[in-house]
Design a protein around this motif. Structure first.
Motif, PDB file in Angstrom:
ATOM      1  N   TYR A 175       0.833  -1.208   0.000  1.00 30.10           N
ATOM      2  CA  TYR A 175       0.000   0.000   0.000  1.00 30.10           C
ATOM      3  C   TYR A 175       0.868   1.259   0.000  1.00 30.10           C
ATOM      4  O   TYR A 175       0.351   2.363   0.166  1.00 30.10           O
ATOM      5  CB  TYR A 175      -0.915   0.001   1.230  1.00 30.10           C
ATOM      6  N   MET A 176       2.156   1.084  -0.195  1.00 26.81           N
ATOM      7  CA  MET A 176       3.062   2.221  -0.091  1.00 26.81           C
ATOM      8  C   MET A 176       2.794   3.254  -1.186  1.00 26.81           C
ATOM      9  O   MET A 176       2.676   4.456  -0.926  1.00 26.81           O
ATOM     10  CB  MET A 176       4.513   1.756  -0.151  1.00 26.81           C
ATOM     11  N   SER A 177       2.676   2.795  -2.409  1.00 25.60           N
ATOM     12  CA  SER A 177       2.460   3.711  -3.522  1.00 25.60           C
ATOM     13  C   SER A 177       1.151   4.469  -3.368  1.00 25.60           C
ATOM     14  O   SER A 177       1.071   5.656  -3.690  1.00 25.60           O
ATOM     15  CB  SER A 177       2.473   2.930  -4.839  1.00 25.60           C
ATOM     16  N   SER A 178       0.127   3.813  -2.848  1.00 24.10           N
ATOM     17  CA  SER A 178      -1.165   4.486  -2.697  1.00 24.10           C
ATOM     18  C   SER A 178      -1.157   5.478  -1.547  1.00 24.10           C
ATOM     19  O   SER A 178      -1.617   6.612  -1.683  1.00 24.10           O
ATOM     20  CB  SER A 178      -2.281   3.455  -2.495  1.00 24.10           C
ATOM     21  N   VAL A 179      -0.608   5.072  -0.402  1.00 18.98           N
ATOM     22  CA  VAL A 179      -0.669   5.925   0.782  1.00 18.98           C
ATOM     23  C   VAL A 179       0.185   7.179   0.609  1.00 18.98           C
ATOM     24  O   VAL A 179      -0.210   8.275   1.010  1.00 18.98           O
ATOM     25  CB  VAL A 179      -0.249   5.138   2.041  1.00 18.98           C
ATOM     26  N   SER A 184      -2.259   3.283  -6.540  1.00 20.31           N
ATOM     27  CA  SER A 184      -2.415   1.996  -5.869  1.00 20.31           C
ATOM     28  C   SER A 184      -1.979   0.822  -6.733  1.00 20.31           C
ATOM     29  O   SER A 184      -2.422   0.686  -7.883  1.00 20.31           O
ATOM     30  CB  SER A 184      -3.877   1.797  -5.459  1.00 20.31           C
ATOM     31  N   GLY A 185      -1.159  -0.050  -6.167  1.00 26.84           N
ATOM     32  CA  GLY A 185      -0.816  -1.295  -6.836  1.00 26.84           C
ATOM     33  C   GLY A 185      -2.022  -2.202  -6.979  1.00 26.84           C
ATOM     34  O   GLY A 185      -2.131  -2.957  -7.948  1.00 26.84           O
ATOM     35  N   ARG A 572     -12.173   6.130  -0.772  1.00 26.45           N
ATOM     36  CA  ARG A 572     -12.717   7.391  -0.290  1.00 26.45           C
ATOM     37  C   ARG A 572     -13.982   7.111   0.514  1.00 26.45           C
ATOM     38  O   ARG A 572     -14.603   6.049   0.394  1.00 26.45           O
ATOM     39  CB  ARG A 572     -13.029   8.335  -1.455  1.00 26.45           C
ATOM     40  N   THR A 573     -14.397   8.091   1.313  1.00 23.32           N
ATOM     41  CA  THR A 573     -15.589   7.888   2.144  1.00 23.32           C
ATOM     42  C   THR A 573     -16.823   7.604   1.283  1.00 23.32           C
ATOM     43  O   THR A 573     -17.655   6.761   1.641  1.00 23.32           O
ATOM     44  CB  THR A 573     -15.846   9.120   3.032  1.00 23.32           C
ATOM     45  N   LEU A 696      -6.479   8.177   2.946  1.00 22.62           N
ATOM     46  CA  LEU A 696      -6.996   8.247   1.590  1.00 22.62           C
ATOM     47  C   LEU A 696      -8.503   8.447   1.541  1.00 22.62           C
ATOM     48  O   LEU A 696      -9.091   8.499   0.465  1.00 22.62           O
ATOM     49  CB  LEU A 696      -6.623   6.965   0.828  1.00 22.62           C
ATOM     50  N   TYR A 697      -9.148   8.576   2.703  1.00 19.06           N
ATOM     51  CA  TYR A 697     -10.607   8.688   2.736  1.00 19.06           C
ATOM     52  C   TYR A 697     -11.096   9.960   2.047  1.00 19.06           C
ATOM     53  O   TYR A 697     -12.212   9.996   1.525  1.00 19.06           O
ATOM     54  CB  TYR A 697     -11.108   8.649   4.177  1.00 19.06           C
TER      55      TYR A 697
END
Length: 702
Positions: A175-179, A184-185, A572-573, A696-697
């Motif tokens: 989740y590194m790329s996304s956070v 996101s991978g 996202r929320t 990421l919400y």
């Protein structure tokens, strides 16, 4: 004989792989694949590519291997319908929800469990089989012994990576790329932050997250003997010449059942490597020699290899891939020709022009056989003319070669057309499912801790709904656990995300110890853990490692007996709110989010010895952000985000229909843990020395 599965990022790449000896190719289509940055294929190109491969006896596996959102399911299933009708041989799938829908609506279309599903144990393979997968793509971290065990005992095909890039993190768990970058991978857009430089907290600099490329060429005979079904070459983002060169070498190794020559090793290194190659985790030896960065080879060394490869798959070039038999009869009234590929595609053609007697040189059987066997420029060949050509040729007749050539071309073109036709398959129309499950009101907090000491008296008094504790922590403190259970604290097992079949007995011993102390709930972090925990009598919750992003996935997990599921923190929320929720759900509301989990211990790399007990080790990136390395079961590591997710002063996430917010404590000491709990449950202010993140919400991922 196992298939050799080669990558193709374009139609040119398909030709490159097929003409170089691939038994199957894998390709991306649309937006639902893990290489969204590749060119991929339009509908017309994909249909043409599938037909091209089918004609030549090459299978097509289509990557459908990302998680989908509820609002995307209709588009995803429309793509599935097209691929089902076009005749794709299999879909490679990560998302449990998509897998469930595909099984329901396209029951004839085979499914392969993507490596993004993190299947690395026998239990995982058996669980995938029970869900309808005919093949599992095993995690690259599996050893030869583990591959052999799963292949022998699972009763499902196994696919193993043999060449190409290695990720530091288990696939599907990164989740590194996304956070840190919103790429996101799990959504096909990994930015590869693992390839960047980092500095240890002792000042040691380098590339501690960048592994060399895998080369398992020497293990081809071993893996064949084990019964592995498919050998996979990574590289859909690379140019077609790369695929052609690597595929040709591995096709030779597979055909001859041997290891590579020095020349072949040198060619593989030149076309792409990172400081050479590694055999990865196959031998079980994990050390610093596995690491490296991209090696730039002078163009004059590579260009001749690329030029030769390009000639091999140029338009119109055809390797002899499909054997045929022919039957030719010559009479005074004309010539008839029958061609068969031995797979039900039998074609007859004839001309009805008179055949004349020869005035000088009559046509012999050898001459006729030579004309019939001229299949160059087609994918067909006559393997053994003496056996595969049947000729009825009276003596003394003159048969013009041009007439034989025309009949042969017509017959072979018809066979090719028939071979390229897609099979007839079932399709049950998919209708957009409406959210029939009302979103539940927010009810309170659950708590995840690393150490029992983080569960202070004040937190206990706040009555968290569930307290998730690592399995080894519970098993290691039976008296304390029993006392907490007797006091009414709702403890639950937090399962390790990763453990091997070899470690399974120790896992089960600890689970029994936790049960004996009164713990009755366990949180599964991997598909294979769910049936095992159910069998042992635990009430099963699902953790973030299952990557749940849609209601269909929740339905699949509910079918497996999961009672509560943590939703993906990459959503996202609004996306969380969209999810149809047939079971209770949790949202992670606080914590240093897990970015990666490693099999290769990054803490040990710092000093060359085990140092888990000597404080927290961290890595610092080029911007000065420090990422803590957390020891995990089995000498593995989790890399944590530099800043904690903090939502105590926000309310929108409480309106997504998940009744529980999970507070995840990792490196926080007891006093800090208590302050965090009070901030969420009582609204007390909380200070942050290095800041925090909203996760990421609000931002979401691409």
């Amino acid at each position: 004989m196992p298939e050799l599965l080669a990558p193709a990022g374009s139609f040119e790449g398909v030709r490159a792989a097929v003409q170089s000896g691939a038994g199957a190719v894998y390709m991306g289509f649309g937006t639902f694949n893990a290489r969204r940055g590749a060119k991929n294929f339009s509908r017309e190109e994909m249909a043409e590519a599938i037909a091209y491969c089918r004609t030549r006896g090459v299978k097509t596996n289509i990557t459908f291997n990302i998680v989908a959102l509820d609002r995307e399911l209709t588009a995803a299933m429309e793509d599935v319908r097209f691929l089902n009708e076009a005749g794709a041989d299999a879909l490679i799938v990560q998302d449990l929800g998509l897998a469930r829908l595909i099984r329901e609506h396209a029951p004839d279309l085979p499914l392969h469990a993507s490596t993004q599903m993190t299947i690395h144990t026998l239990d995982g393979a058996l669980a995938a089989k029970a869900l309808g997968f005919s093949r599992v793509v095993l995690s690259r971290e599996c050893t030869l012994d583990e591959i052999e065990k799963i292949t022998r005992e699972a009763g499902v095909e196994t696919e193993v990576f043999v060449h190409g890039a290695l990720c530091m993190c288990y696939s599907g768990q990164c989740y590194m790329s996304s956070v840190i970058g919103q790429r996101s991978g799990n959504r096909g857009l990994c930015a590869q932050p693992c390839r960047l430089p980092y500095t240890y907290d002792n000042g040691k600099k380098g590339y501690p997250l960048s592994l060399k490329d895998l080369c398992a060429a020497q293990y081809i005979p071993t893996l064949t003997r084990m019964g592995v079904s498919s050998f996979k070459i990574e590289g859909r983002m690379k140019r077609p010449e790369y695929s052609a060169i690597v595929t040709q070498i591995y096709a030779g190794l597979l055909r001859d059942q041997r290891g590579p020559t020095q020349e072949e090793n040198d060619i593989l290194r030149k076309v792409f490597s990172r400081d050479g190659f590694t055999d990865g985790y196959l031998t079980g030896k994990v050390d610093g020699k596995m690491f490296g960065t991209k090696t730039d080879v002078p163009m004059h060394e590579v260009k001749p290899l690329y030029d030769e490869a390009a000639r091999r798959f140029a338009v119109g070039k055809e390797a002899p891939l499909v054997p045929v038999t022919m039957s030719c009869t010559v009479t005074p009234d004309g010539i008839s020709l029958g061609v068969s590929d031995g797979q039900g595609h039998d074609v007859s053609t004839a001309d009805h022009e008179p055949v004349e007697r020869a005035k000088n040189r009559p046509t012999t059987r050898d001459m006729l056989a030579k004309s019939l066997a001229k299949t160059g420029g087609t994918p067909f060949y006559v393997a053994n003319p003496a056996e595969d050509l049947t000729m009825n040729l009276p003596d003394g007749w003159m048969v013009p070669a041009a007439r034989i050539n025309a009949l042969r071309r017509t017959a072979l073109n018809t066979v090719a057309m028939l071979r390229g036709l897609p099979p007839k398959r079932t399709w049950k129309p998919y209708e957009t499912s409406h959210n029939g499950h009302k979103n539940a009101p927010f009810m309170g907090y659950t708590l995840e801790i690393r150490k029992l000491e983080q569960l202070t008296a004040a937190i206990q008094a706040g009555r968290p709904e569930t307290v998730y504790v690592p399995l080894d922590e519970l098993a290691g403190h039976p008296d304390a656990v029993r006392a907490l259970v007797d006091a009414g604290v709702p403890l639950a097992v937090q399962m390790p995300r990763i453990y091997s079949d070899q470690e399974q007995p120790e896992i089960e011993r600890m689970l029994r110890a936790a049960q004996e102390s009164g713990v009755q709930i366990a949180c599964a972090m991997n598909l294979g853990q769910i049936p095992r925990l159910t069998q042992l009598g635990f009430a099963v919750h699902g953790g973030f490692g299952l990557n749940v992003c849609n209601g269909a996935a929740l339905c699949a997990l509910s079918d497996l007996g999961v009672r509560r599921q943590t939703l993906s923190f990459e959503l996202r929320t609004a996306q969380l709110r969209d999810i149809a929720k047939p079971l209770e759900t949790e949202v992670i509301a606080y914590g240093h989010l897990p970015l990666m989990i490693f099999e290769n211990c990054a803490i040990r790399r710092k000093t060359g010895k085990c140092a888990c007990k000597q404080g927290i080790t961290s890595l610092t990136d080029r911007t000065g952000q420090r990422f803590a390395l957390l020891p995990e079961f089995g000498c593995r590591n989790t890399l944590l985000n530099s800043k904690p997710l903090y939502l105590a002063d926000k309310d929108d996430w409480k309106k997504v229909g998940a009744p529980w917010g999970r507070i995840c404590l990792t490196t926080e000491p007891p006093a800090r843990a208590e302050a965090i709990w009070q901030a969420y449950t009582k609204g007390t202010p909380l200070e942050f020395s290095d800041g925090f993140t909203r996760g990421l919400y609000g931002r979401g991922v691409e």
